[in-house]
Design a protein around this motif. Structure first.
Motif, short mmCIF file in Angstrom:
data_model
loop_
_atom_site.label_atom_id
_atom_site.label_comp_id
_atom_site.label_asym_id
_atom_site.label_seq_id
_atom_site.Cartn_x
_atom_site.Cartn_y
_atom_site.Cartn_z
N PHE A 1 28.33 23.14 37.96
CA PHE A 1 29.73 22.79 38.22
C PHE A 1 29.81 21.36 38.78
N GLU A 2 28.91 21.09 39.71
CA GLU A 2 28.85 19.78 40.34
C GLU A 2 28.61 18.68 39.30
N ARG A 3 27.75 18.99 38.33
CA ARG A 3 27.42 18.01 37.31
C ARG A 3 28.46 17.93 36.20
N VAL B 1 33.16 29.32 36.96
CA VAL B 1 32.70 29.63 38.32
C VAL B 1 33.33 30.93 38.81
N MET B 2 34.62 31.09 38.52
CA MET B 2 35.33 32.30 38.97
C MET B 2 34.76 33.55 38.30
N MET B 3 34.46 33.44 37.03
CA MET B 3 33.89 34.61 36.33
C MET B 3 32.48 34.92 36.81
N GLU C 1 39.42 28.14 58.26
CA GLU C 1 40.74 27.85 57.70
C GLU C 1 40.65 26.84 56.56
N GLY C 2 41.40 27.10 55.49
CA GLY C 2 41.43 26.17 54.37
C GLY C 2 40.33 26.38 53.36
N ASP C 3 39.49 27.38 53.61
CA ASP C 3 38.33 27.62 52.74
C ASP C 3 38.36 29.06 52.22
N VAL C 4 38.38 29.20 50.89
CA VAL C 4 38.51 30.55 50.32
C VAL C 4 37.17 31.15 49.86
N HIS C 5 36.07 30.43 50.08
CA HIS C 5 34.77 30.96 49.65
C HIS C 5 34.32 32.08 50.59
N ASP C 6 34.14 33.27 50.03
CA ASP C 6 33.79 34.38 50.93
C ASP C 6 32.65 35.27 50.45
N ILE C 7 32.03 34.91 49.34
CA ILE C 7 30.96 35.79 48.83
C ILE C 7 29.79 35.84 49.81
N GLY C 8 29.32 34.66 50.22
CA GLY C 8 28.18 34.60 51.13
C GLY C 8 28.49 35.21 52.48
N LYS C 9 29.68 34.89 53.00
CA LYS C 9 30.10 35.43 54.29
C LYS C 9 30.12 36.96 54.24
N ILE D 1 30.54 31.83 61.78
CA ILE D 1 31.55 31.01 61.10
C ILE D 1 30.97 30.43 59.82
N SER D 2 31.61 30.76 58.72
CA SER D 2 31.17 30.28 57.42
C SER D 2 32.07 29.16 56.94
N ALA D 3 31.49 28.14 56.30
CA ALA D 3 32.26 27.07 55.64
C ALA D 3 31.46 26.62 54.43
N MET E 1 32.59 24.07 52.19
CA MET E 1 32.91 22.74 51.68
C MET E 1 32.74 21.70 52.79
N THR E 2 32.33 20.50 52.38
CA THR E 2 32.19 19.41 53.35
C THR E 2 33.54 19.15 54.02
N THR E 3 34.61 19.42 53.26
CA THR E 3 35.97 19.17 53.78
C THR E 3 36.45 20.22 54.78
N ALA F 1 22.12 29.67 60.26
CA ALA F 1 21.38 30.59 59.39
C ALA F 1 21.55 30.16 57.94
N GLU F 2 20.44 30.04 57.25
CA GLU F 2 20.47 29.55 55.88
C GLU F 2 20.89 30.64 54.88
N ASN F 3 20.53 31.88 55.18
CA ASN F 3 20.91 32.98 54.29
C ASN F 3 21.13 34.24 55.11
N ALA F 4 21.44 35.33 54.41
CA ALA F 4 21.84 36.55 55.12
C ALA F 4 20.69 37.18 55.92
N SER F 5 19.47 37.13 55.37
CA SER F 5 18.35 37.73 56.13
C SER F 5 18.11 36.95 57.41
CO1 HCB Z 1 33.91 26.52 45.01
N1 HCB Z 1 33.11 24.86 45.63
N2 HCB Z 1 35.70 25.70 45.08
N3 HCB Z 1 34.55 28.22 44.36
N4 HCB Z 1 32.14 27.03 44.79
C1 HCB Z 1 31.68 24.89 45.94
C2 HCB Z 1 31.48 25.34 47.38
C3 HCB Z 1 31.26 23.39 45.69
C4 HCB Z 1 30.06 22.94 46.53
C5 HCB Z 1 30.99 23.16 44.20
C6 HCB Z 1 30.67 21.72 43.87
O1 HCB Z 1 31.55 20.91 43.69
N5 HCB Z 1 29.42 21.39 43.80
C7 HCB Z 1 32.60 22.63 46.03
C8 HCB Z 1 32.74 22.08 47.47
C9 HCB Z 1 32.53 20.59 47.52
C10 HCB Z 1 32.55 20.06 48.90
O2 HCB Z 1 31.73 20.41 49.70
N6 HCB Z 1 33.49 19.22 49.22
C11 HCB Z 1 33.65 23.67 45.68
C12 HCB Z 1 35.02 23.37 45.43
C13 HCB Z 1 35.37 21.90 45.42
C14 HCB Z 1 36.00 24.38 45.23
C15 HCB Z 1 37.52 24.20 45.00
C16 HCB Z 1 38.22 23.13 45.85
C17 HCB Z 1 37.69 23.91 43.49
C18 HCB Z 1 39.09 23.59 43.05
O3 HCB Z 1 39.99 24.37 43.22
N7 HCB Z 1 39.22 22.43 42.48
C19 HCB Z 1 38.04 25.60 45.32
C20 HCB Z 1 38.26 25.83 46.83
C21 HCB Z 1 39.63 26.08 47.29
C22 HCB Z 1 39.65 26.32 48.79
O4 HCB Z 1 38.76 26.90 49.38
N8 HCB Z 1 40.68 25.85 49.43
C23 HCB Z 1 36.87 26.43 44.94
C24 HCB Z 1 36.96 27.73 44.49
C25 HCB Z 1 35.88 28.55 44.17
C26 HCB Z 1 36.02 29.92 43.52
C27 HCB Z 1 37.26 30.69 43.95
C28 HCB Z 1 36.05 29.74 42.02
C29 HCB Z 1 34.64 30.57 43.91
C30 HCB Z 1 34.70 31.36 45.24
C31 HCB Z 1 34.87 32.85 45.08
C32 HCB Z 1 34.75 33.56 46.40
O5 HCB Z 1 34.03 33.17 47.31
N9 HCB Z 1 35.46 34.66 46.51
C33 HCB Z 1 33.78 29.33 44.13
C34 HCB Z 1 32.35 29.36 44.13
C35 HCB Z 1 31.72 30.67 43.74
C36 HCB Z 1 31.58 28.21 44.46
C37 HCB Z 1 30.04 28.03 44.39
C38 HCB Z 1 29.67 27.78 42.93
C39 HCB Z 1 29.16 29.15 44.92
C40 HCB Z 1 29.46 29.65 46.34
C41 HCB Z 1 28.80 31.00 46.53
O6 HCB Z 1 29.44 32.03 46.48
N10 HCB Z 1 27.44 31.00 46.66
C42 HCB Z 1 29.87 26.74 45.28
C43 HCB Z 1 28.60 25.93 45.02
C44 HCB Z 1 27.63 25.94 46.18
O7 HCB Z 1 27.77 26.65 47.14
N11 HCB Z 1 26.67 25.09 46.11
C45 HCB Z 1 31.15 25.97 44.95
C46 HCB Z 1 26.65 32.21 46.75
C47 HCB Z 1 26.57 32.71 48.21
C48 HCB Z 1 25.71 33.96 48.29
O8 HCB Z 1 25.96 31.69 48.99
O9 HCB Z 1 26.02 29.71 50.48
O10 HCB Z 1 28.11 31.11 50.15
P1 HCB Z 1 26.65 31.02 50.26
O11 HCB Z 1 26.26 32.00 51.46
C49 HCB Z 1 24.94 32.19 51.93
C50 HCB Z 1 24.49 31.20 53.00
O12 HCB Z 1 25.19 29.96 52.96
C51 HCB Z 1 24.62 31.92 54.31
O13 HCB Z 1 24.32 33.26 53.93
C52 HCB Z 1 24.92 33.53 52.66
C53 HCB Z 1 24.15 34.62 51.98
O14 HCB Z 1 22.81 34.25 51.74
N12 HCB Z 1 25.91 31.93 55.00
C54 HCB Z 1 26.03 32.24 56.33
C55 HCB Z 1 27.15 31.75 54.52
N13 HCB Z 1 28.05 31.92 55.47
C56 HCB Z 1 27.41 32.23 56.61
C57 HCB Z 1 27.89 32.50 57.87
C58 HCB Z 1 26.98 32.77 58.88
O15 HCB Z 1 27.42 33.02 60.09
C59 HCB Z 1 25.61 32.78 58.60
C60 HCB Z 1 25.11 32.51 57.34
#
Ligand code: HCB
Length: 212
Positions: A54-56, A64-66, A100-108, A148-150, A152-154, A198-202
């Protein structure tokens, strides 16, 4: 090698958004491997690859959604196998949410599930959680830890906001803070004065136990 191939198939099914294939391969894998390993080395590995593509600019948001949907189906299947949590006394109370402002919740959500199955009492606030809600909930349930999970850099700053508000409320020494999510690092955690990263869930489970 057999299980490695299976994990690769799972990752590949996530990357190509094949939900049925994810369910089928995860179903096979769970007979041979612990759920944590399938999540980290199969499902998450695939989702990381999706993030890179996606990044590239190699694939777009609907993809990504699917892929996320396919991954979630796999996680659900595995949740059935995780212990429901220890009966009786809980080892600690944790409030967990995405800033707040972040909808990513799979990892959390994976983190919440694994903490719960390790014996924590978990209050998952969901995603896009207002800063104040973390504090309010922690007070209400007398939490030991706030997670607390986040993603995005934003939105990363939201983690610092929770800590700052906690200080303002005079509660910083009452509750420990754990941060996570792709852009978070140990250096960032140190900088904002979190108690752990914490880097991941374990790792989240292991570190949460250390914090108690
Ligand atoms: Co989303 N997204 N996304 N996205 N997305 C990212 C995060 C980018 C990095 C992709 C990219 O550009 N390379 C990017 C953020 C760039 C930045 O940092 N500035 C990005 C963007 C830009 C966006 C939108 C703005 C896109 C748009 O609309 N133009 C938008 C966000 C809107 C908003 O939030 N306001 C968006 C939307 C989406 C969805 C909806 C399509 C989907 C999310 C679905 C959902 O979560 N329900 C999505 C996804 C899936 C991703 C990527 C591809 C994967 C995230 C993920 O689920 N990973 C992600 C790319 C990436 O992360 N590199 C991309 C899998 C899980 C298992 O890993 O890291 O979340 P995790 O969690 C780990 C780990 O971090 C740790 O444990 C977990 C389990 O091992 N952990 C914790 C996490 N939270 C923890 C808390 C703790 O206390 C302890 C450990």
């Amino acid at each position: 090698a057999d299980t490695e191939a299976l994990l690769f198939e799972i990752a590949d099914a996530v990357i190509s958004c094949k939900k049925e294939k994810v369910i089928e391969t995860v179903g096979k894998a769970k007979l041979k491997l612990p759920p944590e390993e399938i999540i980290e080395k199969g499902l998450s590995a695939g989702m990381n690859q999706v993030g890179i593509l996606f990044e590239r600019g190699k694939l777009f948001l609907p993809h990504v959604m699917m892929a996320a949907d396919a991954m979630t189906a796999g996680v659900k299947l595995l949740e059935e196998d995780l212990p429901a949590g220890t009966q009786g006394k809980k080892i600690g109370v944790i409030v967990n949410g995405t800033v707040e402002g972040d909808v990513h919740d799979i990892g959390k959500s994976i983190v919440s599930t694994m903490l719960q199955s390790s014996g924590f009492e978990v209050y998952d606030l969901g995603r896009d959680v207002p800063t104040r809600s973390f504090i309010e909930k922690a007070k209400e349930v007398n939490a030991d830890i706030i997670g607390i999970s986040a993603l995005m850099t934003t939105t990363l700053q939201g983690q610092k906001d929770v800590i700052e508000l906690l200080k303002e409320e005079g509660l910083r020494d009452k509750v420990k803070i754990m941060v996570g999510g792709a852009p978070a690092t140990q250096a960032w955690a140190d900088k904002i004065g979190a108690d752990c990263y914490a880097e991941n869930a374990s790792e989240a489970v292991a570190k949460a136990k250390e914090l108690l």
